[in-house]
Write a protein that holds these residues in place. Structure first.
Motif, mmCIF file in Angstrom:
data_model
loop_
_atom_site.group_PDB
_atom_site.id
_atom_site.type_symbol
_atom_site.label_atom_id
_atom_site.label_comp_id
_atom_site.label_asym_id
_atom_site.label_seq_id
_atom_site.Cartn_x
_atom_site.Cartn_y
_atom_site.Cartn_z
ATOM 1 N N UNK A 133 0.808 -1.215 0.000
ATOM 2 C CA UNK A 133 0.000 0.000 0.000
ATOM 3 C C UNK A 133 0.839 1.263 0.000
ATOM 4 N N UNK A 134 1.910 1.266 0.797
ATOM 5 C CA UNK A 134 2.749 2.464 0.882
ATOM 6 C C UNK A 134 3.620 2.637 -0.362
ATOM 7 N N UNK A 135 4.027 1.542 -0.978
ATOM 8 C CA UNK A 135 4.776 1.655 -2.229
ATOM 9 C C UNK A 135 3.901 2.225 -3.338
ATOM 10 N N UNK A 136 2.630 1.891 -3.327
ATOM 11 C CA UNK A 136 1.719 2.426 -4.338
ATOM 12 C C UNK A 136 1.486 3.922 -4.128
ATOM 13 N N UNK A 137 1.578 4.380 -2.889
ATOM 14 C CA UNK A 137 1.509 5.819 -2.620
ATOM 15 C C UNK A 137 2.809 6.490 -3.063
ATOM 16 N N UNK A 138 3.934 5.836 -2.793
ATOM 17 C CA UNK A 138 5.242 6.410 -3.106
ATOM 18 C C UNK A 138 5.438 6.626 -4.603
ATOM 19 N N UNK A 139 4.836 5.774 -5.431
ATOM 20 C CA UNK A 139 5.063 5.877 -6.877
ATOM 21 C C UNK A 139 4.374 7.085 -7.507
ATOM 22 N N UNK A 140 3.490 7.735 -6.805
ATOM 23 C CA UNK A 140 2.760 8.865 -7.371
ATOM 24 C C UNK A 140 3.681 10.080 -7.550
ATOM 25 N N UNK A 141 3.236 11.040 -8.344
ATOM 26 C CA UNK A 141 4.000 12.275 -8.523
ATOM 27 C C UNK A 141 5.387 11.990 -9.075
ATOM 28 N N UNK A 142 6.392 12.494 -8.391
ATOM 29 C CA UNK A 142 7.780 12.330 -8.827
ATOM 30 C C UNK A 142 8.454 11.097 -8.205
ATOM 31 N N UNK A 143 7.685 10.215 -7.594
ATOM 32 C CA UNK A 143 8.283 9.021 -7.002
ATOM 33 C C UNK A 143 9.204 9.369 -5.848
ATOM 34 N N UNK A 144 10.420 8.825 -5.851
ATOM 35 C CA UNK A 144 11.344 9.082 -4.741
ATOM 36 C C UNK A 144 11.886 10.506 -4.753
ATOM 37 N N UNK A 145 11.555 11.280 -5.798
ATOM 38 C CA UNK A 145 12.000 12.672 -5.860
ATOM 39 C C UNK A 145 10.882 13.645 -5.503
#
Length: 319
Positions: free
Chosen positions: A10-22
């Motif tokens: 679930x949290x990885x799917x949130x992290x991929x949004x927007x600019x990802x790790x940036x």
């Protein structure tokens, strides 16, 4: 906290949004499951959060099949070519790269995220693994191919290091040619032939102990903290003991070993994992079988410095 693969997904799917790790601010995008998985602390700034996310996610992503690897590199902006401001743009980049449509790539990303989450939870959070902070650098990947069906044993070593400080100009490496227990033969520096294929210049070598040869590799230029660098080496030496092990002096995230026996298949091959270096002559690990090409392949993650990882074999007809 108890890690759940579903929470990490679930949290990885949130992290991929927007600019990802940036994404900025990044800390707001990282939930408790990812913080536990990556060892992220409350007072870590965005640079440190990004470094810890990258250091944990990249080796897991790189272990996936090629299509999932490309899809997840794009999803989290781990690939420099895919560092686009919107998630759908990175999906489209991966679709072009893989020659697939966007919908297929999204499915690949979901599949890859589930696999990464499962591997991360299986490995446990950093504070559940032995902690061995490096003051200078650590190995992200060490891939070795050892050919024992040659007149002289030959090993190709491909290593990716990560600088843990600024101005890292040299790598301190070593290789042990363990003298056979009853042979009485001493080890000499000249017993080991070293060729640098890429990544630096061999600046020095010296005996560190009776059987351990230290090597100093001068890099093409100093590394900055967090910078990665690849090195390719070839070692040639007569094998004095029927084993090949990695005993890291710096933390090592991944050790991937292929050993080719060819027609000289041993009577018994045993896995060595987190063994005491002085106790490798009487191993009690899992028994391994060669494939039809006379090869074995083993992989280790999160190696503890000072312990031995690899294989030991009993030569055919040795008793």
């Amino acid at each position: 906290m108890d890690l759940s693969a579903a929470d990490v997904v679930g949290e990885l799917k949130v992290l991929r949004k927007g600019r990802g790790i940036f994404t900025t601010p990044l800390a707001d995008r990282v939930g408790p499951a990812l913080r536990a998985t990556c060892g992220i602390l409350e007072d870590d700034d965005s640079v440190e959060v990004r470094r810890k996310l990258t250091d944990r996610l990249r080796p897991l992503v790189e272990s996936l099949p090629d299509d999932l690897k490309i899809a997840l590199r794009a999803a989290f902006a781990l690939d420099e070519r895919a560092r686009k401001p919107f998630y759908q743009e990175r999906v489209h980049w991966a679709a072009i790269t893989l020659d697939r449509d966007d919908r297929t790539v999204r499915r690949r990303i979901d599949e890859g995220i589930e696999q990464v989450a499962a591997m991360a939870v299986a490995a446990g959070p950093p504070d559940l693994r032995p902690g061995y902070p490096s003051r200078s650098w650590h190995t992200e990947e060490l891939r070795v191919t050892l050919a024992l069906d040659q007149p002289v044993a030959e090993a190709f070593e491909f290593r990716r290091v990560v600088a843990d400080a600024d101005e890292i100009a040299e790598l301190d490496l070593a290789l042990t040619l363990t003298a056979a227990g009853e042979s009485g033969d001493s080890v000499h520096e000249s017993d080991l032939v070293v060729d640098v294929f890429h990544g630096g210049v061999l600046a020095g070598r010296a005996m560190e102990s009776s059987d351990r040869i230290g090597l100093s590799l001068r890099l093409p230029g100093p590394l900055r903290r967090g910078q990665r660098h690849d090195v390719g080496l070839r070692f040639r030496a007569n094998m004095r003991e029927p084993h090949y092990i990695c005993v890291p002096r710096h933390p090592c995230d991944l050790f991937d070993l292929h050993v080719r026996f060819g027609d000289r298949v041993p009577d018994r091959i045993v896995l060595l994992e987190k063994a005491f270096q002085n106790d490798t002559r009487s191993p009690r690990g899992a028994v391994l079988e060669t494939d039809d090409a006379g090869e074995v392949h083993v992989r280790f993650r999160h190696l503890a410095p000072g312990f031995a990882y690899g294989i030991r074999w009993q030569p055919a007809g040795a008793g």
